[in-house]
Design an enzyme around this catalytic site. Structure first.
Site, PDB file in Angstrom:
ATOM      1  N   SER A 113       0.814  -1.210   0.000  1.00  8.97           N
ATOM      2  CA  SER A 113       0.000   0.000   0.000  1.00  8.97           C
ATOM      3  C   SER A 113       0.851   1.265   0.000  1.00  8.97           C
ATOM      4  O   SER A 113       1.697   1.447  -0.854  1.00  8.97           O
ATOM      5  CB  SER A 113      -0.956  -0.042   1.187  1.00  8.97           C
ATOM      6  OG  SER A 113      -1.847   1.036   1.110  1.00  8.97           O
ATOM      7  N   HIS A 114       0.646   2.111   1.010  1.00  5.45           N
ATOM      8  CA  HIS A 114       1.326   3.402   1.080  1.00  5.45           C
ATOM      9  C   HIS A 114       2.703   3.299   1.719  1.00  5.45           C
ATOM     10  O   HIS A 114       3.416   4.289   1.806  1.00  5.45           O
ATOM     11  CB  HIS A 114       0.464   4.356   1.901  1.00  5.45           C
ATOM     12  CG  HIS A 114       0.108   3.757   3.219  1.00  5.45           C
ATOM     13  ND1 HIS A 114      -0.842   2.775   3.334  1.00  5.45           N
ATOM     14  CD2 HIS A 114       0.621   3.941   4.443  1.00  5.45           C
ATOM     15  CE1 HIS A 114      -0.911   2.386   4.587  1.00  5.45           C
ATOM     16  NE2 HIS A 114      -0.034   3.074   5.291  1.00  5.45           N
ATOM     17  N   ASP A 278      -2.691   6.541  -3.271  1.00  2.77           N
ATOM     18  CA  ASP A 278      -1.545   5.930  -2.581  1.00  2.77           C
ATOM     19  C   ASP A 278      -0.811   4.933  -3.469  1.00  2.77           C
ATOM     20  O   ASP A 278      -1.060   4.850  -4.673  1.00  2.77           O
ATOM     21  CB  ASP A 278      -2.025   5.257  -1.300  1.00  2.77           C
ATOM     22  CG  ASP A 278      -2.871   4.042  -1.584  1.00  2.77           C
ATOM     23  OD1 ASP A 278      -3.522   4.006  -2.651  1.00  2.77           O
ATOM     24  OD2 ASP A 278      -2.903   3.109  -0.754  1.00  2.77           O
ATOM     25  N   ASP A 280      -0.924   1.679  -4.025  1.00  8.76           N
ATOM     26  CA  ASP A 280      -1.646   0.699  -4.841  1.00  8.76           C
ATOM     27  C   ASP A 280      -2.990   1.212  -5.344  1.00  8.76           C
ATOM     28  O   ASP A 280      -3.793   0.441  -5.880  1.00  8.76           O
ATOM     29  CB  ASP A 280      -1.838  -0.607  -4.058  1.00  8.76           C
ATOM     30  CG  ASP A 280      -2.610  -0.414  -2.767  1.00  8.76           C
ATOM     31  OD1 ASP A 280      -2.503   0.668  -2.157  1.00  8.76           O
ATOM     32  OD2 ASP A 280      -3.325  -1.341  -2.358  1.00  8.76           O
ATOM     33  N   ASP A 282      -5.733   2.467  -3.850  1.00  7.05           N
ATOM     34  CA  ASP A 282      -7.046   2.289  -3.223  1.00  7.05           C
ATOM     35  C   ASP A 282      -7.413   3.419  -2.264  1.00  7.05           C
ATOM     36  O   ASP A 282      -8.554   3.531  -1.843  1.00  7.05           O
ATOM     37  CB  ASP A 282      -7.175   0.914  -2.544  1.00  7.05           C
ATOM     38  CG  ASP A 282      -6.108   0.646  -1.508  1.00  7.05           C
ATOM     39  OD1 ASP A 282      -5.277   1.550  -1.253  1.00  7.05           O
ATOM     40  OD2 ASP A 282      -6.101  -0.472  -0.945  1.00  7.05           O
ATOM     41  N   ARG A 283      -6.437   4.271  -1.907  1.00  4.18           N
ATOM     42  CA  ARG A 283      -6.764   5.386  -1.008  1.00  4.18           C
ATOM     43  C   ARG A 283      -6.965   6.676  -1.793  1.00  4.18           C
ATOM     44  O   ARG A 283      -6.477   6.803  -2.920  1.00  4.18           O
ATOM     45  CB  ARG A 283      -5.622   5.614  -0.014  1.00  4.18           C
ATOM     46  CG  ARG A 283      -5.425   4.460   0.923  1.00  4.18           C
ATOM     47  CD  ARG A 283      -4.396   4.800   1.973  1.00  4.18           C
ATOM     48  NE  ARG A 283      -4.296   3.693   2.909  1.00  4.18           N
ATOM     49  CZ  ARG A 283      -3.920   3.807   4.169  1.00  4.18           C
ATOM     50  NH1 ARG A 283      -3.578   4.990   4.654  1.00  4.18           N
ATOM     51  NH2 ARG A 283      -3.867   2.761   4.965  1.00  4.18           N
ATOM     52  N   LYS A 377     -11.514  -0.677  -1.640  1.00  8.39           N
ATOM     53  CA  LYS A 377     -11.649   0.769  -1.698  1.00  8.39           C
ATOM     54  C   LYS A 377     -10.957   1.237  -2.971  1.00  8.39           C
ATOM     55  O   LYS A 377     -10.104   0.532  -3.510  1.00  8.39           O
ATOM     56  CB  LYS A 377     -11.082   1.421  -0.448  1.00  8.39           C
ATOM     57  CG  LYS A 377      -9.642   1.100  -0.117  1.00  8.39           C
ATOM     58  CD  LYS A 377      -9.341   1.665   1.261  1.00  8.39           C
ATOM     59  CE  LYS A 377      -7.874   1.608   1.604  1.00  8.39           C
ATOM     60  NZ  LYS A 377      -7.470   0.350   2.210  1.00  8.39           N
TER      61      LYS A 377
HETATM   62  C1  G16 Z   1      -5.457  -1.014   5.012  1.00  7.96           C
HETATM   63  C2  G16 Z   1      -6.830  -1.593   5.069  1.00  7.96           C
HETATM   64  C3  G16 Z   1      -7.822  -0.572   5.549  1.00  7.96           C
HETATM   65  C4  G16 Z   1      -7.369   0.016   6.871  1.00  7.96           C
HETATM   66  C5  G16 Z   1      -5.975   0.584   6.720  1.00  7.96           C
HETATM   67  C6  G16 Z   1      -5.373   1.074   8.017  1.00  7.96           C
HETATM   68  O1  G16 Z   1      -5.397  -0.040   4.024  1.00  7.96           O
HETATM   69  O2  G16 Z   1      -7.232  -2.066   3.798  1.00  7.96           O
HETATM   70  O3  G16 Z   1      -9.057  -1.190   5.658  1.00  7.96           O
HETATM   71  O4  G16 Z   1      -8.243   1.010   7.294  1.00  7.96           O
HETATM   72  O5  G16 Z   1      -5.115  -0.425   6.245  1.00  7.96           O
HETATM   73  O6  G16 Z   1      -5.187  -0.004   8.854  1.00  7.96           O
HETATM   74  P1  G16 Z   1      -4.367   0.127  10.197  1.00  7.96           P
HETATM   75  O7  G16 Z   1      -5.047   1.222  10.960  1.00  7.96           O
HETATM   76  O8  G16 Z   1      -4.498  -1.211  10.819  1.00  7.96           O
HETATM   77  O9  G16 Z   1      -2.955   0.512   9.837  1.00  7.96           O
HETATM   78  P2  G16 Z   1      -4.222  -0.058   2.960  1.00  7.96           P
HETATM   79  O10 G16 Z   1      -4.510   1.111   2.064  1.00  7.96           O
HETATM   80  O11 G16 Z   1      -2.958   0.105   3.768  1.00  7.96           O
HETATM   81  O12 G16 Z   1      -4.325  -1.386   2.297  1.00  7.96           O
END
Ligand code: G16
Length: 544
Positions: A113-114, A278, A280, A282-283, A377
């Protein structure tokens, strides 16, 4: 076929966090590490589920290497076909879209992700099911159990597949189709939104906007959709070339990390609309001229405008948000007379609600919004949704937000993150708060009186599965909330997240600076959780 059976031994800690397995690249580079996890995924699938797979990632370092490994293992495990994004690129929502469109058995997404990328950065892997949704907890737990007993994996001696050229290849008896990374996703976006109206807006000389792809995967998608398809100026998409190390950046679309965009939006002559995505894709972060829309408000505003969007104009079935996300969307659901759902953090918890048509829109405070068009997302989807609203309403972003607050009240909201905290200290902080539950009830902190303290527990309304210990809630009599959670996505020590929310109906009180409006709650939790004592930090690392 030249299948090899390779003997291996388990690695500790191959447990999925909030979203798949995320570790340092160097951890994934250990012999057999990736292979053990992939074989464990395949081991939990039945033969009928091992037919067609989608495979792609956000293009970060190790993406291409991992794809070649997974292709050979998929062939050796009996898959018939794998659809791979060109150059190994598929955004997370695009994987979900492709799974759904071609009705495959699921997909593997390679992304952290990010989290920063590159040789010293992070890598990650996640399995999505046949509806395109991140695997549910029972599946991730079954995969984890496999990783702890694994003794062998299967692979094939074969040439690497040329990921640069579209077309069909073979890997043993398995077909590998290298697909265009964008086309299926772009077609879906054109079905959901009013592209002619958005095109007119983004081509207008009176509308100045910027999309910051942060050198991550959405550069590929934004250039094709916003520039080529909708006719926006080339320079409206910045940092558009995806790089293996994201140019050394931290592609987390928030006020701290999307610095270049934030500077443009708070300049003396700001743009009308700004957005970022971000690693990938999705954000999303949404901004107007000198204003930032919190993800929680954004979800509520999108829901309130659903009637303007072709795909949602017949109405929403319901709205779902994660527990720490502000309650702003609940107010809209109430007005629309539709149900609202509160789930634990993690997109996987929305999957059942979407599949059962109980919810149409979903959102999280962590810059995630999406709908039933896919099961992830979706960053660009949120940007296009906002552009569609702006095209119809012809108002500045801030005005739309102000009108929303006037209609529904304002949910002042902020998240304070304490990153890189010693894991034992972070656990001790959480236990310290849990230990005070009995004495905190009915205690007052400034203007706030705590009425309820608990650890959030969720019973899925579709399959009745129960998820416990999903975050500490301190709920106040006036509806204000303080939530505490440990992040499940980091790779360095622990991250403590403190979520603060206060509801204000009086529109004369809607223009306070957020941190000031939340000051009493901030002071209260610092005292209750002894934050300075346990983290050693006087101030949060990141405030969003
Ligand atoms: C992931 C999850 C999200 C979650 C986020 C933050 O996002 O897909 O549902 O809200 O992590 O999670 P945490 O608070 O446990 O760090 P992403 O964009 O990182 O895949």
């Amino acid at each position: 076929m030249n299948i090899s059976t390779i003997a291996t031994t388990p690695f500790a800690g191959q447990k999925a966090g909030t979203s798949g397995l995320r570790k340092k690249v160097t951890v994934f580079q250990q012999a057999h590490y990736l292979e053990n996890f992939v074989q464990s995924i395949f081991n939990v699938l039945s033969t009928t589920e091992k037919q067609v797979l989608v495979l792609g990632g956000d293009g970060r370092y190790y993406n291409r290497i991992a794809i070649q490994v997974i292709l050979k293992m998929a062939a050796a495990n009996g898959f018939k076909k794998v659809l791979v994004g060109q150059q190994g690129i598929l955004s997370t929502p695009a994987v979900s879209a492709v799974i759904r469109k071609y009705r495959t058995n699921g997909g593997i997404i390679l992304s952290a992700s990010h989290n920063p990328a590159g040789k010293t950065g992070d890598f990650g892997i996640k399995f999505n099911n046949a509806s395109g949704s991140p695997a549910a907890e029972k599946t991730t737990e079954a995969i984890y159990q496999q990783t702890q007993v694994i003794s062998e994996y299967y692979t094939l001696s074969a040439e690497d597949i040329d990921l640069n050229s579209l077309g069909e290849y073979t890997c043993g008896e398995m077909v590998v189709e290298v697909i265009d990374s964008v086309v299926d996703y772009a077609e879906l976006m054109a079905e959901v939104f009013d592209f002619p109206a958005i095109g007119k807006l983004v081509q207008s000389p009176d509308f100045r906007f910027c999309f910051d792809a942060m050198h991550a995967v959405t550069g590929t998608y934004a250039r094709r959709i916003l520039v080529k398809q909708l006719g926006a100026a080339e320079n409206s998409v910045i940092n558009a070339v995806p790089l293996e190390d994201f140019a050394g950046g931290h592609p987390d679309p928030n006020l701290v990390h999307a610095k270049e965009l934030v500077a443009k939006m708070y300049a003396d002559n700001p743009l009308d609309f700004g957005a970022a995505s971000d690693g990938d894709g999705d954000r999303n972060m949404i901004m107007g001229a000198q204003c930032f829309v919190t993800p929680s408000d954004s979800l509520a505003i999108l829901a309130d405008h659903a009637a303007l969007i072709p795909a949602y104009k017949t109405g929403l079935a319901g709205i779902a948000r994660s527990m720490p996300t502000s309650c702003a969307a609940d107010k809209v659901a109430e007005k629309l007379g539709i149900p609202s759902y509160e789930t634990p953090t993690g997109w996987k918890f929305f999957g059942n609600l979407l599949d059962a048509d109980k919810a149409t829109l979903c959102g999280e405070e962590s810059f995630g919004t999406g709908s039933n068009h896919v099961r992830e997302k979706d960053g660009l989807w949120a940007v296009l949704y906002w552009l569609n609203i702006l095209a119809v309403r012809q108002l500045p972003v801030q005005e739309i937000v102000n009108q929303h607050w006037a209609k529904y009240g304002r949910h002042y909201y902020s998240r304070h993150d304490y990153e890189g905290v010693n894991s034992e200290q972070a656990q001790a902080l959480m236990q310290h708060v849990i230990g005070q539950f009995d004495s905190l009830s009915q205690q007052s902190f400034g203007a706030y009186t705590i009425s309820q303290c608990d650890e959030f527990s969720y019973t899925d309304p579709v399959d009745n599965s129960v998820s416990t210990h999903q975050g500490i809630r301190l709920l106040c009599e006036d509806g204000s909330r303080i939530i505490l959670r440990l992040s499940g996505t980091g790779t360095d020590g622990a991250t403590i997240r403190v979520y603060l929310e206060r509801y204000e109906v009086d529109s004369t009180q809607h223009q306070q600076p957020t941190q000031e409006a939340l000051a009493d709650l901030i002071t209260a939790i610092a005292q209750i959780a002894k934050i300075q004592h346990y983290t050693g930090c006087d101030v949060p690392t990141v405030i969003t």
